[in-house]
Design an enzyme around this catalytic site. Structure first.
Site, PDB file in Angstrom:
ATOM      1  N   ASP A   1      10.556  -6.610   8.063  1.00  0.00           N
ATOM      2  CA  ASP A   1      10.331  -5.655   6.931  1.00  0.00           C
ATOM      3  C   ASP A   1      10.056  -4.191   7.438  1.00  0.00           C
ATOM      4  OD1 ASP A   1       7.916  -7.161   8.035  1.00  0.00           O
ATOM      5  OD2 ASP A   1       6.735  -5.911   6.927  1.00  0.00           O
TER       6      ASP A   1
ATOM      7  N   GLY B   1      -4.469  -2.098  -0.722  1.00  0.00           N
ATOM      8  CA  GLY B   1      -3.520  -0.855  -0.977  1.00  0.00           C
ATOM      9  C   GLY B   1      -4.098   0.250  -0.562  1.00  0.00           C
TER      10      GLY B   1
ATOM     11  N   ARG C   1       0.758  -1.234   0.060  1.00  0.00           N
ATOM     12  CA  ARG C   1      -0.014  -0.206   0.024  1.00  0.00           C
ATOM     13  C   ARG C   1       0.893   1.338  -0.069  1.00  0.00           C
ATOM     14  NH1 ARG C   1      -1.605   0.295   6.247  1.00  0.00           N
ATOM     15  NH2 ARG C   1       0.199  -0.974   6.919  1.00  0.00           N
TER      16      ARG C   1
HETATM   17  P1  AMP Z   1       2.826  -3.708   8.008  1.00  0.00           P
HETATM   18  O1  AMP Z   1       3.416  -4.571   9.183  1.00  0.00           O
HETATM   19  O2  AMP Z   1       1.713  -2.841   8.633  1.00  0.00           O
HETATM   20  O3  AMP Z   1       4.233  -2.606   7.779  1.00  0.00           O
HETATM   21  O4  AMP Z   1       2.409  -4.325   6.708  1.00  0.00           O
HETATM   22  C1  AMP Z   1       3.023  -5.706   6.254  1.00  0.00           C
HETATM   23  C2  AMP Z   1       2.764  -5.888   4.869  1.00  0.00           C
HETATM   24  O5  AMP Z   1       1.324  -5.997   4.620  1.00  0.00           O
HETATM   25  C3  AMP Z   1       3.604  -5.264   3.941  1.00  0.00           C
HETATM   26  O6  AMP Z   1       4.004  -5.806   2.978  1.00  0.00           O
HETATM   27  C4  AMP Z   1       2.402  -3.963   3.500  1.00  0.00           C
HETATM   28  O7  AMP Z   1       2.454  -3.523   2.226  1.00  0.00           O
HETATM   29  C5  AMP Z   1       1.016  -5.118   3.670  1.00  0.00           C
HETATM   30  N1  AMP Z   1      -0.077  -4.201   3.657  1.00  0.00           N
HETATM   31  C6  AMP Z   1      -0.597  -3.828   4.931  1.00  0.00           C
HETATM   32  N2  AMP Z   1      -1.747  -3.345   4.766  1.00  0.00           N
HETATM   33  C7  AMP Z   1      -1.981  -3.243   3.401  1.00  0.00           C
HETATM   34  C8  AMP Z   1      -3.001  -2.850   2.689  1.00  0.00           C
HETATM   35  N3  AMP Z   1      -4.218  -2.354   3.159  1.00  0.00           N
HETATM   36  N4  AMP Z   1      -3.188  -3.135   1.487  1.00  0.00           N
HETATM   37  C9  AMP Z   1      -1.963  -3.690   0.706  1.00  0.00           C
HETATM   38  N5  AMP Z   1      -1.075  -4.277   1.469  1.00  0.00           N
HETATM   39  C10 AMP Z   1      -1.118  -3.987   3.170  1.00  0.00           C
HETATM   40 MG    MG Z   2       5.644  -2.395   6.894  1.00  0.00          MG
END
Ligand code: AMP
Ligand code: MG
Length: 536
Positions: free
Chosen positions: A281, A147, A114
């Site tokens: 990540d 996203g 996203r």
């Molecule tokens: P985070 O731990 O929130 O940084 O996200 C973990 C993974 O999930 C990353 O690859 C983000 O891009 C993906 N992600 C989280 N929220 C979304 C969303 N609403 N749409 C698409 N990908 C997401």
């Molecule tokens: Mg992340």
């Protein structure tokens, strides 16, 4: 220092130099569909058009990084560009491919699901800033999600990024918060109650958004050629002082990442910040705080506290474990670096050194928090230890405690009541302060006062030193929630007001006392104030 004046056409005249997309291989497929992406560091992808972009707030300090003046940020063009509705000449929108360990398990490919990088702006000082939109639509890495981002999480990221910067904590920056005009469906607590929420986009800035996971994915797939290419790119571009890439240089680079990460942990512990999702990540190779999700600020000092409801059981990412988790994450990066170096010794050495970097930094930081001129291990270690035993035993507001400690009188032969008087206001449940606790606290304060007297610096100077490292204003969890409630009701001014207060977190701001107080009781259990989920 005055800045060169800017002209009305500044935004359209932004200069891009896209090193990441120029020097690294792109995904040959350009269709924007969810998939595994091989042999590439990123996929080109366009942000989606949104219904009606509307600016909520901008950070003028972040704007200056792009040589933009405040008036440039109030234009319609600005709202269109930084919500993803219009591209500027020179932009090269793309989403990065990375993997990661989530909650201790290898999760495979994750990537910018996203987030869309627009390109690297070169400013008047010759600095490059990667411009990234968070919430601008799906990418090949969106997996089963949409996203998008919702207002509440975007507002929290916007305010906290800039608050951290003003606190002196390394962080990615936030330029703007823009409502998209679209709604986004979210099940906030994953309990089968999805709701339509306003969508928003935050524009983030950083030298790069490269994470540990960008290397992990390549190592996991055995793509060692690309692993080396990415490492060489990062060293030449962001760490040129280390010299031309070579096995020894990869080791030195890893050591630098360990040092930067240790320093970041010291900062988080100093200001009471809990990241909440320290997956690999979400770890920056620059040692920046990155990806503000279900983060939180310690209210009562409790090292086991986590704001993340997803982590409530295991508490892997609670406040006190952050340095240990950083070490674990660095070990995963080291695993990914082994193929570059061919052997493990230098990496293992740096991992061992991490503990020392962190501990030395932490002890120096604690000495500063207590206003001591120099750290004296024999006397000060027991002093820290006893303090950290005392603080969690009764609900003590961490921020207020250290701020008020600066006002504790340290002269000899005064009554315990006078000595501890400035601390009266820092407790959430004063009834917890029984005789036994008060006696221990008084004894600690007595030892502390003696120690400060031995230091010999005038009290006004001690107070000044302490106030420079112990913030008065942090983005208390409930404050962010109040701002969210207001914006949901169509009132944007609290966002700017908080941003203004948080610009000077170490200063007394007499007319802003209301933002420095303890968390009000209503916020103790309210969702968004004390607990958050990853859903955003
Ligand atoms: P985070 O731990 O929130 O940084 O996200 C973990 C993974 O999930 C990353 O690859 C983000 O891009 C993906 N992600 C989280 N929220 C979304 C969303 N609403 N749409 C698409 N990908 C997401
Ligand atoms: Mg992340």
């Amino acid at each position: 220092m005055s800045r060169p004046s800017t002209t009305a056409g500044t935004l359209a005249a932004l200069r891009f130099d896209n090193r990441f997309t120029r020097d690294l291989p792109a995904d040959p497929e350009t269709e924007n569909r969810r998939r595994q992406v091989f042999d590439a560091c990123y996929s080109r992808v366009l942000p989606v058009q949104t219904a009606r972009p509307r600016l909520v707030s901008t950070s003028r300090e972040a704007a200056t990084l792009l040589d933009l003046a405040e008036r440039d940020c109030r234009t319609e063009l600005f709202a269109r560009v930084f919500s993803g509705n219009q591209l500027l000449p020179g932009m090269d929108p793309h989403a990065a491919c990375y993997g990661g360990h989530q909650f201790g398990n290898w999760a495979g490919q994750l990537g910018d699901g996203r987030a869309i990088n627009l390109g690297e702006v070169v400013n008047n000082h010759g600095e490059h800033w990667m411009v990234q939109l968070k919430g601008a639509g799906p990418t090949p890495y969106s997996r089963n999600a949409d996203g998008r981002a919702v207002l509440r999480s975007s507002l929290r990221e916007f305010l906290c990024s800039e608050a951290m910067f003003h606190l002196g904590v390394p962080t990615t920056r936030a330029l703007s918060l823009i409502l998209t005009g679209d709604t986004v469906e979210r099940d906030m607590f994953y309990d089968g109650h999805p709701e339509e929420e306003p969508g928003a986009v935050v524009c983030r800035l950083a030298p790069s958004f490269v994470r540990f996971g960008n290397f992990e994915i390549l190592a996991a797939r055995g793509d060692f050629g690309l692993l080396r290419q990415l490492a060489d790119f990062c060293i030449r571009t962001f760490f040129p002082h280390l010299g031309e890439p070579a096995p020894e240089i990869y080791g030195r680079w890893f050591e630098e990442i360990c040092r930067a990460t240790a320093a970041l942990m010291v900062h988080w512990l100093r200001v009471g910040f809990v990241h909440g999702v320290m997956n690999t990540d979400n770890m920056s190779i620059h040692g920046l705080t990155i990806d503000y999700g279900p983060y939180g600020w310690l209210e009562n000092y409790d090292p086991t506290w986590t704001p993340n409801t997803t982590d409530a059981k295991g508490r892997r990412y609670c406040f006190g474990r952050q340095p240990a988790i950083a070490h674990w994450n660095l070990a995963r990066l080291a695993d990914a670096f082994v193929p570059l170096i061919g052997h493990v010794e230098p990496l293992e050495q740096s991992l061992r050194d991490f503990t020392g970097y962190f501990e030395d930094g932490w002890e120096a930081m604690m000495a500063q928090k207590l206003g001591l001129i120099a750290f004296e291990p024999d006397q000060d270690r027991p002093l820290f230890r006893e303090l950290l035993r005392l603080l969690p035993e009764v609900e003590t507001d961490m921020t207020l405690f250290f701020r008020q400690l600066a006002l504790v009188p340290v002269e000899a032969r005064i009554s315990p009541e006078r000595r501890s008087a400035p601390l009266e206001e820092v407790y959430y449940r004063p009834e917890q302060l029984n005789r036994a606790y008060r006696d221990r606290l008084d004894a600690w304060l007595e030892t502390y006062a003696e120690r400060v007297r031995r230091d010999g610096s005038p009290d006004a100077e001690r107070r000044q030193r302490m106030h420079a490292v112990n913030p008065k204003y942090v983005l208390r969890n409930y404050l962010a929630q109040l701002a969210i409630d207001k914006v949901m009701a169509g009132e944007y001014s609290l966002v700017d007001e908080l941003l203004e207060v948080l610009r000077h977190p170490y200063d007394d701001q007499p007319d802003k006392e209301m933002f420095a107080g303890k968390r009000p009781e209503w916020a103790r259990h309210r969702p968004g104030c004390s607990m958050l989920s990853c859903s955003s």
